[in-house]
Scaffold this motif. Structure first.
Motif, PDB file in Angstrom:
ATOM      1  N   GLY A 248       6.956  -5.136   7.924  1.00 12.62           N
ATOM      2  CA  GLY A 248       7.995  -5.307   8.386  1.00 12.62           C
ATOM      3  C   GLY A 248       9.246  -4.369   7.892  1.00 12.62           C
ATOM      4  N   THR A 249      10.306  -4.441   8.848  1.00 10.54           N
ATOM      5  CA  THR A 249      11.494  -3.351   8.697  1.00 10.54           C
ATOM      6  C   THR A 249      12.259  -3.721   7.291  1.00 10.54           C
ATOM      7  OG1 THR A 249      13.113  -5.094   9.643  1.00 10.54           O
ATOM      8  CG2 THR A 249      11.702  -3.310  11.172  1.00 10.54           C
ATOM      9  N   GLY A 250      11.841  -4.768   6.522  1.00  9.37           N
ATOM     10  CA  GLY A 250      12.439  -4.925   5.288  1.00  9.37           C
ATOM     11  C   GLY A 250      12.420  -3.922   4.130  1.00  9.37           C
ATOM     12  N   ASP A 251      11.209  -3.539   4.174  1.00 13.14           N
ATOM     13  CA  ASP A 251      10.889  -2.520   3.082  1.00 13.14           C
ATOM     14  C   ASP A 251      11.220  -1.071   3.282  1.00 13.14           C
ATOM     15  OD1 ASP A 251       9.537  -4.617   1.654  1.00 13.14           O
ATOM     16  OD2 ASP A 251       7.572  -4.387   2.705  1.00 13.14           O
ATOM     17  N   ILE A 252      11.957  -0.774   4.564  1.00 12.11           N
ATOM     18  CA  ILE A 252      12.136   0.382   4.974  1.00 12.11           C
ATOM     19  C   ILE A 252      13.450   1.143   3.961  1.00 12.11           C
ATOM     20  CG2 ILE A 252      13.231   1.928   6.744  1.00 12.11           C
ATOM     21  CD1 ILE A 252      10.388   0.813   7.316  1.00 12.11           C
ATOM     22  N   ALA A 253      14.517   0.164   3.755  1.00 13.86           N
ATOM     23  CA  ALA A 253      15.456   0.708   2.741  1.00 13.86           C
ATOM     24  C   ALA A 253      14.975   1.285   1.506  1.00 13.86           C
ATOM     25  CB  ALA A 253      16.593  -0.128   2.688  1.00 13.86           C
ATOM     26  N   ALA A 254      14.171   0.442   0.784  1.00 15.77           N
ATOM     27  CA  ALA A 254      13.489   0.367  -0.336  1.00 15.77           C
ATOM     28  C   ALA A 254      12.607   1.823  -0.482  1.00 15.77           C
ATOM     29  CB  ALA A 254      12.395  -0.539  -0.972  1.00 15.77           C
ATOM     30  N   LEU A 255      11.998   2.048   0.917  1.00 19.50           N
ATOM     31  CA  LEU A 255      11.046   3.164   1.003  1.00 19.50           C
ATOM     32  C   LEU A 255      11.921   4.506   0.878  1.00 19.50           C
ATOM     33  CD1 LEU A 255       8.103   4.550   1.607  1.00 19.50           C
ATOM     34  CD2 LEU A 255       8.922   4.247   4.234  1.00 19.50           C
TER      35      LEU A 255
END
Length: 513
Positions: A248-255
């Protein structure tokens, strides 16, 4: 072409004989490049393929015609009629050309073993032109010589004094054969010294920053690097696949935060989602230029940071992967060419040591050519002489292209010389005398062929492309060393030391067809 014509005029002494190889080579290259155009309708062909194919085609087209024409005129001078002289020339020099051309074709076609599409296209294109040169030497050339007849000696420039054939070459070979060890050690030391820089070869894919500062794309490259940092000219792309379960897109910021913390990353762009929302792309700008070794290290670290559903893409990542694949496949490619050449020479000369010697000597001359290219282009020696503005990385495909072309071309001289040595040995049974006779019979022709090849290849040093300059200088160096140090020094020294063992073949192999 002008340099080749001058060499041929000096070698043959007649205008018509000198023009025959030139005309044949032009026809070969024209037909070969037409074949490359047809090949491009069946597969993707590298833009470098026509240049390399034309370079090699000119060289071998002239050389093959030179070998046969020289042997034909030699037989005529010995009193044979034209038909008999042509039959003798095709039976001896023609056979040597056939096997030499086959070796070049095999070496170039072996580029397919690298698995790289552009190298496969270069190999097949060059093999196509060399195949045409061999076919022309086997068919068109004898037809042309038969039609010319006595007119082959028209336009004589000077009347030659009759001398014993190749007396200077004969004396040189005998002189070296009487003292083989000093000459063997000195020649091997020279080639090994020239090859030393090759140990420090650094390969990669050149970019616009390696081109001349007079070109507009190089100036644009420098302006971008000065304004936005060196990495802007080859950004990395993080491609996140959101189609898998749990993605999902939720992990994009952490990545993005994790990747941005790497010291090799200067900046990271905003995530860009695909219209179907099944993929996200992040643009990474590195702190170093695309061709720097540090960028490759940064790429390794980034790949270690990202999860399985994230891939690293972009031109910089692609060229780095290509370099690594070439490094893995190069040993297989080299081993295949060495094995094929060894078997081919063993079949031709019915010997174990002769092909083994040929393979080892060719490796020495190729290594010396690698070393010269590294010293000039990577280390920057004599860079002013070659119009270079600074050190350059050696393109990753270059070692493979070099090896295929150089190994094939060096076999031309090897087969031509060894054919004459074997014929003389069958008559006399004396190794030293047969080597001297072989060198005496081929010295003028091989020297002329090498000068022509060197002129053809050095012409490409004037090309504005650093890649073409490297190929031109490397090929010219190898051919020059092969025709002088290897053929005139190493061959008589080694063969005189081996003696009758040169032609040894196990009994179980002799019984094979």
């Amino acid at each position: 072409m002008l340099a080749a014509l001058i060499v041929l005029l000096v070698a043959f002494g007649t205008v018509v004989a000198a023009l025959v190889p030139i005309v044949l080579a032009l026809l070969v290259v024209a037909a070969g490049l037409a074949g490359v155009t047809l090949l491009a309708n069946a597969m993707d062909v590298s833009t470098a393929a026509p240049t390399i194919a034309a370079m090699v085609g000119l060289g071998v087209g002239i050389d093959y015609a030179l070998f046969i024409t020289a042997r034909y005129r030699e037989s005529r001078a010995a009193g044979r009629d034209n038909t008999t002289a042509l039959a003798e020339a095709m039976g001896s020099a023609g056979s040597a050309v056939l096997f030499a051309g086959g070796t070049v074709v095999v070496a170039m076609a072996a580029l397919a073993l690298t698995g790289m599409g552009f190298l496969v296209s270069i190999g097949l294109s060059t093999a196509l032109v060399v195949l045409g040169a061999t076919a022309a030497a086997m068919t068109l050339l004898p037809a042309l010589l038969a039609l010319l007849g006595d007119r082959i000696d028209r336009g004589r420039l000077r009347r030659r004094r009759r001398r014993a054939p190749g007396t200077a070459w004969w004396r040189l070979a005998h002189h070296i054969s009487r003292r083989p060890w000093p000459y063997l050690l000195a020649a091997a030391a020279l080639l090994l010294t020239l090859a030393v820089p090759a140990l420090g070869m650094r390969t990669g894919f050149p970019d616009a920053g390696d081109d001349s500062a007079s070109t507009t794309h190089r100036r644009a490259y420098d302006l971008l690097a000065d304004g936005f940092g060196p990495g802007v000219n080859g950004p990395l792309l993080l491609v996140v696949d959101l189609r898998g379960p749990g993605a999902g897109t939720g992990d994009i910021a952490a990545l993005a935060e994790r990747v941005a913390a790497d010291p090799g990353i200067a900046s990271i762009g905003e995530p860009q989602a695909s219209p179907a929302a099944d993929a996200v792309v992040l643009r990474l700008v590195t702190t170093t230029a695309p061709g720097d070794a540090a960028t490759s290290q940064t790429l390794d670290r980034i790949r270690g940071l990202v999860p399985a559903n994230v891939s690293v893409a972009g031109l910089t990542a692609m060229t780095d992967d290509l370099s690594r694949q070439l490094a893995r496949t190069l040993p297989i490619f080299v081993a295949a060419i060495l094995a094929a050449s060894f078997l081919l020479l063993m079949l031709v000369f019915r010997s174990i040591l002769v092909p083994l010697k040929a393979v080892l000597m060719n490796l020495l001359s190729i290594g010396a050519a690698y070393g010269v290219v590294v010293a000039v282009f990577q280390w920057g020696w004599l860079k002013g002489l070659f119009g270079l503005e600074g050190p350059l990385v050696i393109p990753s495909p270059l070692p493979a292209i070099f090896f295929a072309v150089l190994f094939g071309l060096s076999m031309d001289y090897e087969v031509f010389l060894l054919s004459r040595i074997r014929d003389a040995y069958r008559t006399s049974g004396d190794t030293v005398d047969s080597v001297a006779r072989g060198i005496a019979a081929t010295g003028r022709v091989i020297t002329s062929a090498a000068l022509i090849m060197t002129a053809v290849f050095l012409a490409f040093v004037a090309n504005p492309s650093p890649f073409a300059r490297m190929i031109g200088l490397g090929l010219a160096t190898a051919v020059l060393l092969d025709a002088t140090v290897v053929r005139l020094v190493l061959v008589p020294a080694v063969m005189s030391l081996l003696g009758p063992a040169n032609w040894w073949l196990p009994a179980w192999l002799r019984r094979r067809p």
